[in-house]
Design an enzyme around this catalytic site. Structure first.
Site, PDB file in Angstrom:
ATOM      1  N   CYS A 165       0.434  -1.185   0.274  1.00 13.91           N
ATOM      2  CA  CYS A 165      -0.230   0.245  -0.095  1.00 13.91           C
ATOM      3  C   CYS A 165       0.947   1.192   0.198  1.00 13.91           C
ATOM      4  O   CYS A 165       1.584   1.762   1.344  1.00 13.91           O
ATOM      5  CB  CYS A 165      -0.832   0.112   1.464  1.00 13.91           C
ATOM      6  SG  CYS A 165      -1.737   1.529   0.984  1.00 13.91           S
TER       7      CYS A 165
ATOM      8  N   CYS B  64      -0.281   3.783   2.773  1.00 14.42           N
ATOM      9  CA  CYS B  64       0.349   3.570   4.038  1.00 14.42           C
ATOM     10  C   CYS B  64       2.126   4.531   4.081  1.00 14.42           C
ATOM     11  O   CYS B  64       2.218   3.970   5.353  1.00 14.42           O
ATOM     12  CB  CYS B  64      -0.032   1.599   3.998  1.00 14.42           C
ATOM     13  SG  CYS B  64      -1.249   1.271   3.752  1.00 14.42           S
TER      14      CYS B  64
END
Length: 321
Positions: A72, A75
């Site tokens: 991600c 993230c």
């Protein structure tokens, strides 16, 4: 959030406050111990350790949860920022990092639809904070509000951090919580919590009313009374029959109110609020007023600072005006 917010969480505010006060008093008796190293403020959590590292710890300090994954990209922007802020806030909350690829069950329990997603758990109650890589100013504002709610509603003031060196020792002494004074109603409030634990909801209701008769503005007693009255209403319900009656009798206000009570105790907060808002919209006169009053009572159970209460208040205002 099925599986995370349950019957025990409905009464968690009073219990958590008592436990936090007891922990602070015990730390004071032992010379102010209990400080934690800065490295322990950020932890990796998996399904096996979730109850210990998040649910149990949330009775002492707010736990912010960062749902992330290695693949991600947002993230990779958000996680380092959250870790830095965790250290900067110095024990006012701890950060639990959960890898969604390795912990699918936790992801499902929290209803995570996309990552990064950030939640908080305070006294066993799960609260959604935000999703996506939000701006730092917005994250700070959200964390400030979380800390305020945790302290005002649950008595959670965070943990003392054991910094290194003489300067760190001085900072630790400043940050160490003082012994909690005994208030005039602590015995009655403790008795009410014990009655809730024992399933004596009538006794808890009376204990909270005794406090409010002398101190009508006592926030903890008002919250506890709303919770105890809710638990008393649902304790003898047949869940299957309540749900069936509500589904088959959409115009029966009493059936909708009972179903909303049951949904809230089961942790389905938004479903309970939505059901009663719809009932207010579809009714008039005494029926409308009964649904509205019950909705306001359920707001007291969840707490005025909960974002789901704020959203439901706005929805209620729209159908009323």
């Amino acid at each position: 959030m099925s599986g995370v917010v349950d019957l025990a969480a409905v009464k968690a505010a009073g219990e958590a406050k008592v436990k936090a006060e007891q922990a602070r008093a015990e730390a004071a008796r032992q010379g102010g111990g209990g400080a934690v190293p800065p490295s322990s403020l950020v932890i990796d959590v998996d399904e096996a350790g979730f109850e210990r590292d998040v649910l149990q710890r949330s009775a002492e300090v707010p736990v912010v949860i960062d749902f992330w994954a290695e693949w991600c990209e947002p993230c990779k922007q958000l996680s380092p920022l959250l870790e830095r802020l965790t250290q900067e806030y110095g024990g006012r909350f701890v950060l639990a990092k959960i890898d969604v690829d390795a912990n699918q069950m936790l992801m499902q329990q929290f209803g995570v639809q996309g990552i990064p997603a950030v939640f908080a758990v305070v006294a066993g109650q799960a609260l959604p904070l935000f999703q996506g890589a939000a701006p730092e100013a917005q994250i700070r504002a959200t964390l400030d509000q979380l800390i305020q709610v945790a302290e005002e509603r649950f008595g959670l003031t965070g943990v003392a951090v054991d910094a290194e060196g003489a300067e760190g020792a001085g900072a630790e002494a400043d940050a160490a919580p003082a012994a909690v004074p005994v208030g005039p109603y602590d015995a009655l409030l403790e008795a009410a919590v014990q009655a809730l634990d024992a399933g004596d909801f009538g006794g808890a209701v009376q204990a909270y009313k005794n406090v409010l008769s002398d101190d009508p503005g006592n926030t903890e007693a008002k919250l506890g009374l709303a919770q105890a009255e809710l638990l008393a209403r649902v304790q003898d319900m047949d869940p299957a029959k309540v749900r069936q009656d509500a589904a088959e009798n959409q115009s029966d206000v009493r059936a909708q109110i009972a179903a909303a009570d049951l949904e809230l105790v089961g942790g389905h907060v938004e479903d309970a609020f939505g059901r009663l808002v719809d009932t207010v919209r579809r009714t008039a006169g005494e029926d409308r007023d009964a649904a509205r009053v019950r909705l306001l009572e359920l707001f007291e159970v969840v707490g005025p600072d909960d974002p789901r209460v704020t959203a439901a208040r706005s929805a209620l205002a729209r159908v009323l005006f």
